[in-house]
Design a protein around this motif. Structure first.
Motif, PDB file in Angstrom:
ATOM      1  N   LEU A 365       0.835  -1.201   0.000  1.00 20.57           N
ATOM      2  CA  LEU A 365       0.000   0.000   0.000  1.00 20.57           C
ATOM      3  C   LEU A 365       0.871   1.253   0.000  1.00 20.57           C
ATOM      4  N   ASP A 366       0.422   2.278  -0.730  1.00 17.52           N
ATOM      5  CA  ASP A 366       1.084   3.591  -0.661  1.00 17.52           C
ATOM      6  C   ASP A 366       0.258   4.464   0.258  1.00 17.52           C
ATOM      7  N   LEU A 367       0.897   4.985   1.280  1.00 15.20           N
ATOM      8  CA  LEU A 367       0.142   5.686   2.315  1.00 15.20           C
ATOM      9  C   LEU A 367       0.651   7.098   2.549  1.00 15.20           C
ATOM     10  N   ILE A 368      -0.250   7.945   3.008  1.00 15.10           N
ATOM     11  CA  ILE A 368       0.140   9.221   3.597  1.00 15.10           C
ATOM     12  C   ILE A 368      -0.209   9.110   5.070  1.00 15.10           C
ATOM     13  N   SER A 369       0.663   9.600   5.932  1.00 16.92           N
ATOM     14  CA  SER A 369       0.265   9.669   7.329  1.00 16.92           C
ATOM     15  C   SER A 369       0.335  11.109   7.802  1.00 16.92           C
ATOM     16  N   THR A 370      -0.618  11.469   8.631  1.00 19.01           N
ATOM     17  CA  THR A 370      -0.615  12.833   9.158  1.00 19.01           C
ATOM     18  C   THR A 370       0.410  12.920  10.287  1.00 19.01           C
ATOM     19  N   ALA A 371       0.763  14.147  10.642  1.00 17.95           N
ATOM     20  CA  ALA A 371       1.730  14.326  11.719  1.00 17.95           C
ATOM     21  C   ALA A 371       1.206  13.637  12.976  1.00 17.95           C
ATOM     22  N   PRO A 372       2.060  12.872  13.643  1.00 15.32           N
ATOM     23  CA  PRO A 372       1.589  12.163  14.834  1.00 15.32           C
ATOM     24  C   PRO A 372       1.227  13.118  15.969  1.00 15.32           C
ATOM     25  N   ASN A 373       0.220  12.756  16.714  1.00 11.76           N
ATOM     26  CA  ASN A 373      -0.162  13.586  17.856  1.00 11.76           C
ATOM     27  C   ASN A 373      -0.512  12.708  19.040  1.00 11.76           C
ATOM     28  N   VAL A 374      -0.595  13.315  20.215  1.00 14.00           N
ATOM     29  CA  VAL A 374      -0.919  12.565  21.429  1.00 14.00           C
ATOM     30  C   VAL A 374      -2.400  12.736  21.736  1.00 14.00           C
ATOM     31  N   VAL A 375      -2.852  12.164  22.833  1.00 15.02           N
ATOM     32  CA  VAL A 375      -4.266  12.279  23.230  1.00 15.02           C
ATOM     33  C   VAL A 375      -4.404  13.449  24.200  1.00 15.02           C
ATOM     34  N   ASP A 483      -0.997  24.969  28.595  1.00 12.27           N
ATOM     35  CA  ASP A 483      -1.637  26.059  27.866  1.00 12.27           C
ATOM     36  C   ASP A 483      -1.559  25.746  26.371  1.00 12.27           C
ATOM     37  N   LEU A 484      -2.514  24.975  25.901  1.00 14.70           N
ATOM     38  CA  LEU A 484      -2.443  24.485  24.527  1.00 14.70           C
ATOM     39  C   LEU A 484      -3.537  25.107  23.677  1.00 14.70           C
ATOM     40  N   VAL A 485      -3.212  25.310  22.413  1.00 13.89           N
ATOM     41  CA  VAL A 485      -4.211  25.843  21.488  1.00 13.89           C
ATOM     42  C   VAL A 485      -4.186  25.034  20.197  1.00 13.89           C
ATOM     43  N   LYS A 486      -5.274  25.107  19.472  1.00 15.33           N
ATOM     44  CA  LYS A 486      -5.307  24.465  18.158  1.00 15.33           C
ATOM     45  C   LYS A 486      -4.970  25.496  17.092  1.00 15.33           C
ATOM     46  N   VAL A 487      -3.995  25.169  16.271  1.00 12.18           N
ATOM     47  CA  VAL A 487      -3.668  26.029  15.131  1.00 12.18           C
ATOM     48  C   VAL A 487      -4.227  25.359  13.881  1.00 12.18           C
ATOM     49  N   ASP A 488      -5.047  26.111  13.146  1.00 10.08           N
ATOM     50  CA  ASP A 488      -5.589  25.603  11.884  1.00 10.08           C
ATOM     51  C   ASP A 488      -4.857  26.228  10.727  1.00 10.08           C
ATOM     52  N   VAL A 489      -4.840  25.493   9.625  1.00 10.69           N
ATOM     53  CA  VAL A 489      -4.278  26.051   8.397  1.00 10.69           C
ATOM     54  C   VAL A 489      -5.418  26.188   7.409  1.00 10.69           C
ATOM     55  N   LEU A 490      -5.512  27.361   6.790  1.00 11.84           N
ATOM     56  CA  LEU A 490      -6.618  27.623   5.863  1.00 11.84           C
ATOM     57  C   LEU A 490      -6.092  27.997   4.489  1.00 11.84           C
ATOM     58  N   LEU A 491      -6.727  27.411   3.470  1.00 10.50           N
ATOM     59  CA  LEU A 491      -6.427  27.772   2.087  1.00 10.50           C
ATOM     60  C   LEU A 491      -7.639  28.498   1.551  1.00 10.50           C
ATOM     61  N   GLN A 492      -7.465  29.732   1.140  1.00  6.07           N
ATOM     62  CA  GLN A 492      -8.598  30.519   0.664  1.00  6.07           C
ATOM     63  C   GLN A 492      -9.730  30.474   1.678  1.00  6.07           C
ATOM     64  N   GLY A 493      -9.361  30.519   2.935  1.00  7.89           N
ATOM     65  CA  GLY A 493     -10.377  30.538   3.977  1.00  7.89           C
ATOM     66  C   GLY A 493     -10.934  29.182   4.350  1.00  7.89           C
ATOM     67  N   GLU A 494     -10.543  28.128   3.617  1.00  8.40           N
ATOM     68  CA  GLU A 494     -11.054  26.788   3.934  1.00  8.40           C
ATOM     69  C   GLU A 494     -10.044  26.039   4.795  1.00  8.40           C
ATOM     70  N   GLN A 495     -10.510  25.490   5.892  1.00  3.04           N
ATOM     71  CA  GLN A 495      -9.612  24.771   6.786  1.00  3.04           C
ATOM     72  C   GLN A 495      -9.123  23.467   6.154  1.00  3.04           C
ATOM     73  N   VAL A 496      -7.834  23.208   6.261  1.00  6.00           N
ATOM     74  CA  VAL A 496      -7.273  21.951   5.770  1.00  6.00           C
ATOM     75  C   VAL A 496      -7.058  21.059   6.989  1.00  6.00           C
ATOM     76  N   ASP A 497      -7.977  20.107   7.169  1.00  5.14           N
ATOM     77  CA  ASP A 497      -7.972  19.358   8.426  1.00  5.14           C
ATOM     78  C   ASP A 497      -6.652  18.657   8.712  1.00  5.14           C
ATOM     79  N   ALA A 498      -5.997  18.181   7.654  1.00  2.00           N
ATOM     80  CA  ALA A 498      -4.787  17.383   7.867  1.00  2.00           C
ATOM     81  C   ALA A 498      -3.653  18.194   8.503  1.00  2.00           C
ATOM     82  N   PHE A 499      -3.741  19.527   8.450  1.00  2.01           N
ATOM     83  CA  PHE A 499      -2.643  20.335   8.971  1.00  2.01           C
ATOM     84  C   PHE A 499      -2.952  20.983  10.316  1.00  2.01           C
TER      85      PHE A 499
END
Lengths: 604, 452
Positions: A365-375, A483-499
């Motif tokens: 399989l050819d896969l993409i994996s998102t950046a690893p994160n914790v719970v 003190d954690l926050v969520k940083v979103d990445v937006l393309l043309q105002g649309e959120q790119v969930d993977a980032f």
């Protein structure tokens, strides 16, 4: 066959760092004891999987029974192989619990490493007899005197107690086997008590189902008897019981102190969990052996097939891998950017890498994996609590507090790099617990660190700042508020969930700038301008623009140009199927892979 | 009725190789050039015979369905190896494979004027003898401004050439040097005058976006070209071809990289100046006085049948596409042995034909019939219109003009008779058409990708 006299059994494991020659030494022992002859010897007999062999590490432990005679008395040695990586520390602890002794194997050219030290501490806690051994004494760079001193300092005793062997030449191996017989305490257990056997490994085999490796502590397990798993209460008929020497050999049963395998016909290692206690159904034990823990994934990542039509194949492959890996979890998820995939839970980064590699190599399989994160554990103002395993699902709204997992980390380093390591840990929100000299020029540093910081290229940084000399080990140490926050990445105002990422408030800006800059280089120009933004909630913290494409036209299109251009178009049309569309922005999958890759490549 | 038939002759020689060029061309002495003329003559004979063979088989095709035409090899092959649609295609297109007079002939290269005027005349003569040249046909030769004089031009005109396409490229000596072009730009007016005196229509080619070319340099070249008073100009963005010396020099940092945004600006400047001077845009890189479009080149974009002669030349007859071996030596060897120099070929299926239709018609000012689009292509139109890349033009019956100088053009009717697809105008009672805006022209490939 009657059970062995427990007095003649020695159960031991080898504690060693990757590359310190454990497998070679184990191979030597198999040959020396006559269990395997030299000719049929496979290199690194104990490491069965290709990936393990290639990486020189052992993921799944197994146990081999070897005869060894000292004086006129024949003894039975059970060598229990232990996994050699930080992600598998629980499995290591169970392997250690199945033994009375441990060979502490250290490369005479490199000295002890952090993971070995951590496992040594585990062994000491378990009251194991430790046999210090310096390996690779045949190497020109070996400094056995120096490292014998270091080991003596760590475990007490004199440097002269340290055996010197070469797994490669076989020098000192017979003496080591003698020492194991002499120094390791024989197993003690109540032969008349209800049976209790510790599961220290559980492996799925496509022909035989789950093969469970056990060490009998009390009583006796016999073939064809009904057994029960004490944590799950599930009961199974024993289809086969036996020992490995070096191939599985059925026996009539296993008695106190013996090590062997069970086959019950179950198909999923979750029904036969490492650390659980096996007992007899007819006369069950009342109390399970201590130390059982449910395996709990610590690190999460989204796995997506590059070709969307591979999704069912990925699902089948995950189903298969799960049979052999009780710690691995997954559930379907959908990403606007990456399509259909799975959110997978792993013990750690190496575990993630291994699963990913197996999916690619064994299942093609050819896969993409998102950046690893914790719970993360997010508590809202109204008191409701959420476990967040995917940053894009981080709740919006009034957040009262966020807790993140933390670890206790041990770093061993030549003293010259101490400053560099302290800087690194400081920048990763580390709190120092203490430091000790192992020897004149080697230091042990102990830190509390957020797991999330280790998951994000910590290991690479550590290696590059210490020229590869420092080693790291860590164990979970609960959670802490941050003190954690969520940083979103937006393309043309649309959120790119993977980032989307959850980062410490002080680092949000740096993350935003980095991600936005990276994407600007990777996103091809479109016919319109594409703003790329990083934002916390509605607050934009970084912005770049991909300028509008102005020219995309073939200047000359005559004669042969026509055929060439059509073929290019046909190819591009094919390629368009691999484009992902965020809003109106078309992004080749390669750009996503590249943007995600630099995070995932780190844990090597 | 069959679409126009046209012939292209590739002359694969240059006095020197230019650093930006990846065309199939070689530096060779007069003997090899003479040999080439004989080989090209042989191929022309072979091409005529092939068409005869194919054309006479019309009845055979109609009676025996699974017959496949492969004009490139001059043979018919029977059997089931062919695609399922082949018989239908074959019977539909069979009339296009018959020998018929050329509506245009084009000598390109390379540098065709490295051949002597007499050699070029022999080749044109052969085309006339073998295929016929339709009355009023366009017969063009590409020329390097420093290789030709009045006598040469008069000889060409007498042999039946009607049009000269001059490789001017730039009026700025520094830019010509960067392109490895050796001609003196000051000679251009003289050559254009001599050509006009010989009765030849003249077009000039320009290149923009050469490393080191400023906007002012480009404007100087544009004005110099307009000052020549020619009725046709082609302006091509320099495209960096891999494996050329220029690509290597840019990769090594010895030359400035080509900036596509600046090229876009230069395109817009060219378009403004040309249109202001009465040269109408009619294809991505081409402008002319109304009626003075290159009919040969229009043929490529509007579905003509074209037969390529020479090393590496491509041919397209109905749904058949094939090409010759690239090397002049291998090409000559094949013809001397009486074999076809064909190196490869393919039969275009309906999807490929449709794709080419969109890709090519969209390049022209006449544009693309909306009816030629698939459903998904049509669905993309509103967005493209909203983004200002295309406009939808209502059917109109504006008729094509005739080129004022080329008096014959109107009569013999490539424009009126064979193909209505010339500049600007529409088809009476036709369907709406999609035409690129100026911004859309610069993004024509992107638009095409969204329409196919």
């Amino acid at each position: 066959m009657s059970s062995l006299d427990a007095q003649l059994i020695r159960n031991f494991c080898i504690i060693a760092h990757i590359d310190h020659g454990k497998s070679t030494l184990a191979d030597r022992m198999l040959v020396k004891t006559g269990v395997v002859d030299q000719r049929t010897m496979r290199d690194q007999y104990l490491d069965r999987m290709d990936i393990e062999r290639e990486r020189g590490i052992t993921i799944k432990s197994q146990a081999v029974r070897m005869p060894w005679t000292v004086g006129d008395q024949e003894y039975t040695l059970n060598m229990i192989d232990t996994p050699g990586h930080v992600d598998f520390s629980y499995e290591v602890s169970r392997s250690l619990a199945a033994c009375e002794g441990a060979v502490l194997l250290v490369d005479a050219a490199q000295g002890i490493e952090a993971q070995t030290l951590a496992n040594l501490y585990l062994a000491l806690e378990g009251d194991l007899d430790i046999i210090p051994v310096l390996n690779k004494i045949d190497l020109p760079a070996a400094q056995p005197d120096k490292y014998a001193e270091e080991l003596a300092h760590l475990i007490g005793g004199s440097p002269d107690d340290c055996l010197r062997v070469s797994g490669k030449t076989g020098q000192g191996v017979a003496e080591l086997l003698d020492d194991i017989v002499r120094q390791v305490t024989p197993p003690a257990g109540d032969a008349d008590a209800p049976a209790r056997a510790l599961i220290f490994d559980s492996v799925y085999d496509s022909y035989r189902g789950v093969v469970t490796y056990v060490r009998v502590v009390d009583g006796h397990l016999s073939a064809r008897e009904r057994i029960a798993m004490m944590s799950t209460k599930a009961s199974h008929e024993l289809l086969e019981i036996g020992v490995i020497s070096p191939e599985p050999t059925p026996t009539a049963g296993l008695a106190v102190g013996e090590v062997g395998y069970l086959i019950t016909g179950v198909k999923d290692v979750r029904q036969s969990r490492v650390g659980d206690t096996v007992t007899g159904s007819t006369r069950p034990a009342q109390e399970a052996l201590a130390g059982y823990r449910d395996p709990k994934p610590m690190v999460f990542s989204g796995l997506y097939p590059i070709d969307g039509s591979d999704y069912p194949a990925l699902r089948d492959a995950l189903d298969k891998l799960k049979l052999n890996d009780a710690a691995f979890t997954y559930e379907p998820e959908t990403s606007a950017a990456l399509g259909f995939g799975f959110r997978c839970g792993f013990l750690g980064l190496l575990h993630l890498e291994i699963i990913r590699e197996r999916l690619e190599r064994e299942f093609g399989l050819d896969l993409i994996s998102t950046a690893p994160n914790v719970v993360y554990e997010v508590t809202l103002d109204d008191g409701s609590v959420y476990q967040v395993t995917n940053p894009s699902e981080f709740p919006v709204g009034k957040i009262a507090s966020v807790r993140e997992p933390i670890v206790r980390a041990t770093i061993l380093t030549p003293s010259e790099f101490t400053g560099a390591i302290m800087d690194l840990c400081q920048s990763r929100r580390g709190a120092m617990l203490g430091m000790d000299y192992l020897s004149q020029d080697r230091l042990e540093l102990r830190y509390i660190l957020p797991l999330a910081e280790i998951v994000f290229d910590f290991f690479d940084q550590l290696k590059s700042r210490t020229k590869g000399y420092a080693s790291l080990d860590y164990e979970p140490d609960g959670t802490a508020e941050a003190d954690l926050v969520k940083v979103d990445v937006l393309l043309q105002g649309e959120q790119v969930d993977a980032f989307s990422a959850i980062v410490h408030k002080d680092k949000a800006y740096a993350y935003g700038v980095m991600m936005v800059g990276r994407l600007r280089k990777l996103i091809p120009r479109q016919q319109f301008e594409v703003p790329i933004q990083a934002a916390i909630g509605s607050r934009v913290i970084a912005r770049e623009n991909v300028r509008a494409l102005r020219k995309d036209v073939l200047a000359k299109c005559y004669g042969g140009d026509i055929t060439r251009k059509r073929k290019l178009l046909e190819k591009q049309k094919e390629g368009k199927k691999r484009m992902k569309t965020i809003g109106r922005v078309e992004i080749p999958q390669e750009a996503f892979i590249a943007a995600l890759a630099s995070d995932v490549d780190s844990p090597k | 009725m069959a679409p126009p038939f046209q012939i292209y002759v590739h002359v694969p020689f240059c006095a020197r190789r230019c650093g930006y060029c990846d065309f199939n061309t070689y530096v060779a002495g007069p003997e090899r050039r003479r040999a080439f003329v004989n080989h090209a003559l042989a191929e022309l004979e072979m091409a005529g015979a092939e068409l005869d063979a194919a054309g006479s088989l019309r009845s055979v095709v109609n009676n025996h369905a699974p017959t496949v035409l492969t004009p490139g090899s001059g043979m018919l092959t029977s059997g089931n190896a062919a695609v399922g649609a082949a018989p239908t295609l074959a019977s539909r297109f069979i009339h296009r494979l018959a020998r018929r007079p050329a509506q245009s002939v084009f000598f390109g290269g390379g540098t065709p004027t490295l051949l002597s005027a007499v050699e070029l005349a022999r080749l044109v003569g052969a085309v006339r003898r073998i295929f016929g040249i339709a009355p009023g046909a366009e017969v063009t030769v590409e020329a390097n401004p420093d290789t030709i004089g009045p006598v040469y031009l008069e000889t060409l005109a007498a042999a039946g050439f009607t049009r000269l396409s001059l490789g001017m490229q730039s009026a700025v000596p520094r830019i010509l040097a960067a392109l490895d072009r050796s001609h003196d730009p000051a000679r251009l007016p003289e050559v254009v005058r001599a050509a006009a005196q010989a009765g030849l229509d003249v077009s000039v080619d320009l290149i923009y976006g050469t490393p080191g070319e400023s906007l002012a340099d480009w404007e100087a070249s544009l004005r110099a070209a307009l000052d020549l008073g020619v009725r046709h100009i082609s302006a091509y963005a320099l495209s960096l071809e891999p494996h050329t010396p220029m690509a290597r020099r840019i990769a090594a940092g010895q030359l400035a990289a080509i900036d596509p945004d600046q090229q876009a600006e230069k395109y817009e400047l060219a378009d403004r100046l040309f249109q202001g001077a009465g040269l109408h845009w009619y294809e991505i890189s081409n402008w002319s006085r109304p009626g003075c479009e290159s009919r040969h080149n229009l043929g490529y974009w509007t579905g003509a049948d074209w037969r390529g002669i020479g090393p590496g030349a491509h041919s397209s007859m109905a749904a058949e596409r094939w090409w010759n071996v690239k090397s002049p030596v291998a090409y000559g060897r094949a013809l001397e042995a009486g074999r076809s120099p064909k190196a490869g070929g393919e039969r275009l299926d309906q999807a490929a034909l449709a794709l080419e239709r969109v890709m090519l018609r969209l390049r022209t000012a006449r544009g693309l019939d909306l009816a030629a689009l698939s459903d998904s292509g049509r669905a993309a139109v509103p967005d493209l219109v909203a983004e200002g890349l295309v406009r939808v033009v209502a059917p109109s019956d504006r008729s094509a003009a005739a080129c004022p100088g080329g008096a014959e053009a109107g009569e013999a009717g490539f424009a009126t008779q064979a193909s209505p697809d010339v500049s600007g105008g529409g088809t009476p009672g036709g369907v709406p058409r999609l035409v690129l805006t100026r911004r859309g022209r610069l993004l024509a490939d992107l638009v095409t990708r969204q329409l196919v």
